[in-house]
Design an enzyme around this catalytic site. Structure first.
Site, mmCIF file in Angstrom:
data_model
loop_
_atom_site.group_PDB
_atom_site.id
_atom_site.type_symbol
_atom_site.label_atom_id
_atom_site.label_comp_id
_atom_site.label_asym_id
_atom_site.label_seq_id
_atom_site.Cartn_x
_atom_site.Cartn_y
_atom_site.Cartn_z
ATOM 1 N N MET A 1 0.838 -1.181 0.000
ATOM 2 C CA MET A 1 0.000 0.000 0.000
ATOM 3 C C MET A 1 0.882 1.242 0.000
ATOM 4 O O MET A 1 1.936 1.268 0.598
ATOM 5 C CB MET A 1 -0.907 -0.004 1.224
ATOM 6 C CG MET A 1 -1.772 -1.229 1.300
ATOM 7 S SD MET A 1 -3.498 -1.085 1.751
ATOM 8 C CE MET A 1 -3.817 0.522 2.264
ATOM 9 N N CYS A 2 0.409 2.247 -0.673
ATOM 10 C CA CYS A 2 1.143 3.509 -0.762
ATOM 11 C C CYS A 2 0.931 4.348 0.495
ATOM 12 O O CYS A 2 -0.024 4.155 1.236
ATOM 13 C CB CYS A 2 0.654 4.302 -1.962
ATOM 14 S SG CYS A 2 0.872 3.447 -3.517
ATOM 15 N N ASP A 3 1.841 5.263 0.706
ATOM 16 C CA ASP A 3 1.725 6.215 1.812
ATOM 17 C C ASP A 3 1.729 7.614 1.221
ATOM 18 O O ASP A 3 2.532 7.923 0.339
ATOM 19 C CB ASP A 3 2.906 6.066 2.769
ATOM 20 C CG ASP A 3 2.985 4.661 3.348
ATOM 21 O OD1 ASP A 3 2.008 4.243 3.979
ATOM 22 O OD2 ASP A 3 4.021 4.002 3.151
#
Length: 166
Positions: A1-3
């Site tokens: 997942m991206c931040d």
């Protein structure tokens, strides 16, 4: 997942806005930066990652960061300072139809908006267009509300056109 992180003016010493985002791509997947120039368009359609949609008369310049194989963008900024980054949303719903992907929405919003409010409106209207297309066009065929497919097509085009005039 991206931040993703955003610091608004009130949170920075020099009143600047800071946007930061990482991209969780596969190790061997190229992630490229491209500059797209402002352009006046004569063509009626634009080819996105999987489908074509109506093109607008003019698009704004933007710097995009994206996987090499898609048309859209994972993140970017346009000439008006509009910044957008995508985030993954996981679902159990699976569509068998080709459509716009999240990264297409990012690019379309950046190319078609002068501020955050316009960017949100672009995305919402593209989603509404898709919903109306699914409900009116495909449901009408199943329910045989129209005499022939040309009437269904005309109805779908007039409805989608009114929601896709950016």
């Amino acid at each position: 997942m991206c931040d993703t992180m955003v610091a608004l003016r009130s949170a920075t010493a020099d009143n600047s806005v800071i946007f930061a985002k990482n991209s969780d791509r596969e190790p061997d997947e190229p992630h490229v930066g491209i500059f797209v120039k402002r352009k006046k368009h004569t063509e009626k359609k634009v080819k996105c990652t999987y489908i074509e949609i109506e093109q607008v008369p003019e698009t704004y310049s933007c710097m995009l960061f994206k996987p090499s194989w898609i048309w859209g963008a994972e993140m970017g900024v346009n000439e008006y300072g509009v910044v957008i980054g995508n985030e993954a949303v996981f679902t159990k719903l699976i569509s068998k139809e080709e459509s716009l992907i999240g990264m297409d929405y990012v690019r379309l919003a950046l190319e078609r908006s002068k501020n955050a409010k316009e960017a949100v409106e672009v995305i919402i209207n593209l989603i509404i267009w898709k919903i109306l297309d699914l409900v009116i066009f495909k449901k009408s065929i199943r329910n045989k509300r129209f005499n022939n497919t040309s009437e269904v097509y005309e109805s779908s085009e007039s409805t989608s056109g009114s929601y896709n005039n950016y």
